[in-house]
Design a protein around this motif. Structure first.
Motif, short mmCIF file in Angstrom:
data_model
loop_
_atom_site.label_atom_id
_atom_site.label_comp_id
_atom_site.label_asym_id
_atom_site.label_seq_id
_atom_site.Cartn_x
_atom_site.Cartn_y
_atom_site.Cartn_z
N ASP A 168 44.79 -20.30 53.92
CA ASP A 168 43.73 -20.93 54.77
C ASP A 168 44.14 -22.52 55.06
OD1 ASP A 168 41.50 -18.95 53.05
OD2 ASP A 168 42.09 -18.62 54.99
N ASP A 169 44.11 -22.55 56.20
CA ASP A 169 44.65 -24.05 56.85
C ASP A 169 43.17 -24.57 57.46
OD1 ASP A 169 46.25 -26.19 57.52
OD2 ASP A 169 47.11 -25.24 59.27
N ASP A 170 42.71 -25.78 56.62
CA ASP A 170 41.43 -26.25 56.90
C ASP A 170 41.59 -27.30 58.12
OD1 ASP A 170 42.98 -27.89 55.27
OD2 ASP A 170 40.96 -29.15 54.78
N PHE A 171 40.66 -27.63 58.84
CA PHE A 171 40.58 -28.53 60.02
C PHE A 171 40.06 -30.14 59.37
CE2 PHE A 171 41.05 -25.07 62.67
CZ PHE A 171 41.34 -25.32 63.99
N LEU A 172 40.75 -30.92 60.03
CA LEU A 172 40.24 -32.38 59.79
C LEU A 172 40.29 -33.08 61.16
CD1 LEU A 172 43.06 -33.19 57.23
CD2 LEU A 172 40.70 -33.09 56.59
N ALA A 173 39.32 -33.93 61.26
CA ALA A 173 39.16 -34.90 62.26
C ALA A 173 40.50 -36.25 62.13
CB ALA A 173 37.97 -35.77 62.14
N VAL A 174 40.97 -36.30 63.20
CA VAL A 174 42.14 -37.33 63.27
C VAL A 174 42.04 -38.49 64.36
CG1 VAL A 174 44.74 -37.38 63.71
CG2 VAL A 174 43.60 -35.16 62.87
N GLY A 175 42.20 -39.59 63.88
CA GLY A 175 41.71 -40.79 64.73
C GLY A 175 42.70 -42.10 64.31
N THR A 176 42.15 -43.36 64.94
CA THR A 176 42.83 -44.37 64.46
C THR A 176 41.74 -45.11 63.48
OG1 THR A 176 42.09 -45.38 66.53
CG2 THR A 176 44.34 -44.48 66.35
N ALA A 177 42.52 -45.91 62.82
CA ALA A 177 41.51 -46.77 61.74
C ALA A 177 40.67 -47.74 62.40
CB ALA A 177 42.61 -47.68 60.97
N ASP A 178 40.91 -48.13 63.88
CA ASP A 178 40.05 -48.93 64.32
C ASP A 178 39.34 -48.47 65.49
OD1 ASP A 178 42.11 -48.47 65.82
OD2 ASP A 178 42.60 -50.59 66.56
N GLY A 179 39.35 -46.96 65.40
CA GLY A 179 38.60 -46.15 66.44
C GLY A 179 37.27 -45.55 65.94
N PRO A 180 36.59 -44.56 66.40
CA PRO A 180 35.48 -43.91 66.23
C PRO A 180 35.48 -43.67 64.82
CG PRO A 180 36.06 -43.18 68.35
CD PRO A 180 37.37 -43.90 67.77
N LEU A 181 36.61 -43.26 64.19
CA LEU A 181 36.74 -42.75 62.60
C LEU A 181 36.93 -43.83 61.74
CD1 LEU A 181 38.75 -39.27 63.31
CD2 LEU A 181 36.17 -39.71 63.39
N ALA A 182 36.66 -44.96 62.17
CA ALA A 182 36.92 -46.14 61.12
C ALA A 182 36.41 -46.10 59.86
CB ALA A 182 36.46 -47.42 61.77
N GLU A 183 35.19 -45.48 59.69
CA GLU A 183 34.59 -45.27 58.37
C GLU A 183 35.16 -44.21 57.75
OE1 GLU A 183 30.25 -44.85 58.52
OE2 GLU A 183 30.10 -46.11 60.48
N ASP A 184 35.36 -44.56 56.48
CA ASP A 184 36.00 -43.67 55.60
C ASP A 184 34.98 -42.62 54.87
OD1 ASP A 184 37.76 -42.10 54.03
OD2 ASP A 184 38.42 -43.65 52.64
N ARG A 185 34.75 -41.46 55.71
CA ARG A 185 33.68 -40.49 55.27
C ARG A 185 33.78 -39.47 55.98
NH1 ARG A 185 29.96 -39.91 59.26
NH2 ARG A 185 30.01 -41.41 60.89
N PRO A 186 33.16 -38.35 55.60
CA PRO A 186 33.06 -37.17 55.99
C PRO A 186 32.43 -37.23 57.35
CG PRO A 186 32.55 -36.75 53.79
CD PRO A 186 32.43 -37.97 53.99
N TYR A 187 32.87 -36.53 58.42
CA TYR A 187 32.05 -36.29 59.93
C TYR A 187 31.65 -35.05 60.19
CZ TYR A 187 33.67 -40.92 60.75
OH TYR A 187 33.85 -42.38 60.79
N ALA A 188 30.14 -35.16 60.60
CA ALA A 188 29.83 -33.63 61.05
C ALA A 188 30.45 -33.35 62.47
CB ALA A 188 28.17 -34.02 61.32
N TRP A 189 30.29 -32.16 62.58
CA TRP A 189 31.02 -31.68 63.82
C TRP A 189 30.39 -32.05 64.95
CZ3 TRP A 189 35.45 -30.53 65.73
CH2 TRP A 189 35.69 -29.68 66.57
N ALA A 190 29.01 -32.03 64.91
CA ALA A 190 28.23 -32.52 66.28
C ALA A 190 28.80 -34.08 66.58
CB ALA A 190 26.65 -32.57 65.77
N GLU A 191 29.06 -34.68 65.54
CA GLU A 191 29.29 -36.31 65.82
C GLU A 191 30.82 -36.28 66.47
OE1 GLU A 191 28.91 -39.32 62.46
OE2 GLU A 191 28.79 -37.54 61.09
N LEU A 192 31.65 -35.43 66.17
CA LEU A 192 32.95 -35.29 66.64
C LEU A 192 32.99 -35.05 68.17
CD1 LEU A 192 35.02 -33.96 63.57
CD2 LEU A 192 34.64 -36.12 64.31
N ILE A 193 32.25 -33.90 68.51
CA ILE A 193 32.40 -33.47 70.09
C ILE A 193 31.72 -34.16 70.77
CG2 ILE A 193 33.01 -31.18 69.12
CD1 ILE A 193 29.95 -30.42 69.54
N ASP A 194 30.88 -35.48 70.14
CA ASP A 194 30.36 -36.36 71.09
C ASP A 194 31.17 -37.46 71.26
OD1 ASP A 194 28.07 -34.95 71.82
OD2 ASP A 194 26.82 -35.87 69.94
#
Length: 305
Positions: A168-194
């Protein structure tokens, strides 16, 4: 005419007698009694209409006709032995060709390690890799263009393929360290698609699973970019043009170390990676060996580091 052609046992008998210089010694070397060997040589001489050996109670010599037959026998026996060695090498997966089709993410993320150990154990095999999308992997295996294929998801029960799940290959959110994923934490799917989203194109296994995650939350994905290649997605993310969500095995394809990865606890699905081959068709020895190798080395493996 074919009734006068010696068979393999005849050629072996002639060589044994010629090399030994006696029926007794020759008989011992090929596992016959002297009388049985004598009858076989006599029958061969009658078949050819020529005497092959002059013998009395003490001496045995090869006649001129016998020398010709000995030369032919040496070529035929050597050819047969070489041929059987080639067959045995094929059956033992020491020689031959193996064609493997696979999703680019699998051929880049999973296959190299498997091939390193497999090719070390089978150095005589000619290995060929076909990189293709999931549908094309299925088509290549069904058409016999590939012996075996790595794909995502199960195959239809109406398919002519057998399917063996691997991991099973799990999904991860991918971004840059200074972008929308700057906080080192799990992200809800609703957050990501916005967020500005870079999505794989429709028809890919990744997009099908992302669309499914959106449907489970009653949302519709409106990506900023649709791309066909993983490397393109990685390049756009690296330039700060958006974020994406990808299975873990795809990450080596992105070719960048400057991205951050964040868990998606509520994504609700993983990408099932498995092997497919033609049902009802015997796998070649090389393909059988590779299937066993994969089963052994991926048995307890997941897509996690």
């Amino acid at each position: 005419m074919t009734r006068n052609i010696p068979d393999f046992d005849d050629f072996q008998a002639v060589l044994a007698v010629h090399r030994s210089g006696s029926f007794r010694g020759a008989a011992e070397s090929i596992g016959l009694s002297p009388s049985a060997l004598s009858r076989q040589i006599g029958a061969l001489e009658a078949k050819l209409g020529a005497r092959l050996f002059d013998r009395d109670t003490r001496n045995l010599t090869t006649t001129a006709a016998g020398a010709v037959v000995v030369n032919v026998a040496e070529r035929m026996v050597n050819l047969a032995l070489d041929g059987m060695a080639e067959v045995e090498a094929h059956l033992a997966a020491r020689r031959g060709r193996l064609t493997i089709a696979g999703l680019p993410s699998v051929t880049a993320g999973l296959l190299p390690g498997l091939l390193k150990t497999f090719s070390a154990a089978h150095p005589g095999l000619d290995l060929r890799i076909i990189d293709a999308l999931s549908g094309s992997v299925i088509e290549a295996v069904e058409a016999g263009l590939a012996d075996i294929g790595f794909t995502a998801g199960t195959v239809s029960t109406r398919s002519r393929l057998s399917f063996h799940p691997l991991l099973d290959d799990d999904f991860l959110a991918v971004g840059t360290a200074d972008g929308p994923l700057a906080e080192d934490r799990p992200y809800a799917w609703a957050e990501l698609i916005d967020m500005p989203f870079i999505a794989m194109a429709e028809g890919t296994s990744v997009r099908e699973l992302i669309n499914g995650a959106c449907m489970r939350q009653g949302r519709v994905l409106a990506p900023r970019f649709d791309v066909a290649h993983l490397a393109t997605a990685g390049a756009l993310v690296a330039e700060g043009l958006g974020i994406t969500a990808l299975p873990r095995l795809t990450l080596p394809v992105l070719h960048t170390k400057d991205l951050v990865l964040r868990p998606i606890p509520d994504f609700g699905a993983t990408r099932l990676i498995g092997l497919v081959w033609r049902a009802g068709h015997s796998l070649s020895p090389a393909a059988q060996a590779f299937l066993g190798h994969v089963r052994t080395h991926v048995r307890t493996r997941t897509a996690r580091p």
